[in-house]
Design a protein around this motif. Structure first.
Motif: not given
Length: 79
Positions: A11-20, A31-33, A75-77
Motif C-alpha cells: 500500500l502507498r499512503v495517499r495524500y487524502v489519508e493524511c491529517d494536517m 480500513t487498511w486492515t 510511504d510504502e507500507l
C-alpha cells in the motif's frame, strides 16, 4: 500440523489519508486492515463467498491497534 496462510498487501499512503500534521489519520489503519483481510480471503478462499460456502460468517466484536510510528504521505507500507 497445518501451516498458517500468510498474505501481505502493499500500500502507498495517499495524500487524502493524511491529517494536517502530514501523518495518516488513525481511522485509516483499520480500513487498511479490512482491505488486507478481504485480499487474503480472495487469495486463500476465493473471496468472502468462500467463507459463506463453508458456513462461516465474520463479525468484528472489537478492534485494537498499537502504533509504533506514524505513516506519512507517499510511504510504502505492507499490511
Amino acid at each position: 500440523m497445518t501451516t498458517a496462510a500468510h498474505s501481505v498487501m502493499p500500500l502507498r499512503v495517499r495524500y487524502v489519508e493524511c491529517d494536517m500534521q502530514g501523518r495518516v489519520f488513525n481511522g485509516h489503519y483499520l480500513t487498511w486492515t479490512d482491505m488486507a483481510h478481504s485480499e487474503a480471503l480472495r487469495e486463500h478462499l476465493g473471496g468472502y463467498q468462500g467463507l459463506i460456502d463453508r458456513g462461516i460468517d465474520v463479525v468484528v466484536a472489537a478492534a485494537e491497534l498499537q502504533f509504533r510510528a506514524p505513516a506519512r504521505f507517499d510511504d510504502e507500507l505492507v499490511v
